[in-house]
Design a protein around this motif. Sequence first.
Motif, short mmCIF file in Angstrom:
data_model
loop_
_atom_site.label_atom_id
_atom_site.label_comp_id
_atom_site.label_asym_id
_atom_site.label_seq_id
_atom_site.Cartn_x
_atom_site.Cartn_y
_atom_site.Cartn_z
N GLU A 1 0.82 -1.21 0.00
CA GLU A 1 0.00 0.00 0.00
C GLU A 1 0.85 1.26 0.00
O GLU A 1 0.47 2.28 -0.58
N ASP A 2 2.00 1.21 0.66
CA ASP A 2 2.86 2.39 0.75
C ASP A 2 3.96 2.38 -0.31
O ASP A 2 4.97 3.08 -0.18
N GLU A 3 3.77 1.61 -1.39
CA GLU A 3 4.81 1.50 -2.42
C GLU A 3 5.15 2.85 -3.03
O GLU A 3 6.32 3.21 -3.18
N ARG A 4 4.13 3.63 -3.39
CA ARG A 4 4.39 4.93 -4.03
C ARG A 4 5.14 5.86 -3.08
O ARG A 4 6.06 6.57 -3.49
N GLU A 5 4.75 5.85 -1.83
CA GLU A 5 5.41 6.70 -0.84
C GLU A 5 6.89 6.32 -0.68
O GLU A 5 7.76 7.18 -0.60
N LEU A 6 7.15 5.02 -0.67
CA LEU A 6 8.53 4.55 -0.52
C LEU A 6 9.36 4.83 -1.78
O LEU A 6 10.55 5.12 -1.69
N ASP B 1 8.92 7.40 -3.67
CA ASP B 1 9.22 8.83 -3.57
C ASP B 1 10.39 9.06 -2.62
O ASP B 1 11.26 9.91 -2.87
N ALA B 2 10.43 8.30 -1.54
CA ALA B 2 11.53 8.43 -0.58
C ALA B 2 12.85 8.02 -1.23
O ALA B 2 13.90 8.65 -1.01
#
Length: 248
Positions: free
Chosen positions: A187-192, A194-195
Amino acid sequence: MNCRSDHNCSNCSIHRVHRSVWRSLKPQAAFTKNAKAFSERSVLQKRGNPMPRRKSYIKQLNARDQKILSAFYCCQHLSQQQITSIVTKNRLKSYIKQGIVVKQNYIPKHVGDSAHPVYALTKSGRQYIRCHISKMRNTAPYHSSSAPAHNIRLSEIYLSETKNENAQWLTERDLQQLFLDTIQGREDERELLDALRTHTLSPPDGAVLCNGEVTLIEIVSVNYSQEEISAKQTYSDYMSMPIEFYRV
């Protein structure tokens, strides 16, 4: 008009013309011969026939060759002292002639003005190692814009950690791919991602895998900011892998 045969014709106008024409034709004949040879080479190349290959200066890699060349593949730079502690100077010259490595003169700021000979892996060297050392075929080569001192410190750790035959080295690019595989579909793939893109999370220089446990390795120079160090620690925390920092 024919020249008479009963006189000395060395200065005869007819023969002077003949000699002049012959001299003008000789370069043309040479050009035609060279053009024909060039055309034949072009035809061979178009047909897929290889041209003569570069001379091979290394007939076979022994265990010491594989150790040094694997270190180059995983760390990019080695010092002359590191190399000659394992192989001879003549063998090092063969690496250079083969186009695997290139010599560089590096001047460390903290040492003074004296130049230290270091050796860097070339692009053709990476291809050579992938072709001739099977264990490197599944490893991504290490490539860094850092100063040679950084990479030589990394190679010290590499040579020390890989003395254990069961140890496997992972490069920075290997660790990045491992991270991408780990977060895929989460679920947090896009956020990671970006990091990773903004460097708030960053894979370290390498890692050693031994007995199922991974230890991350990061070389820290005086130019490193706290943000860069924190990005390496963030990777360590997310992947649940311990990290060791070494200073140059």
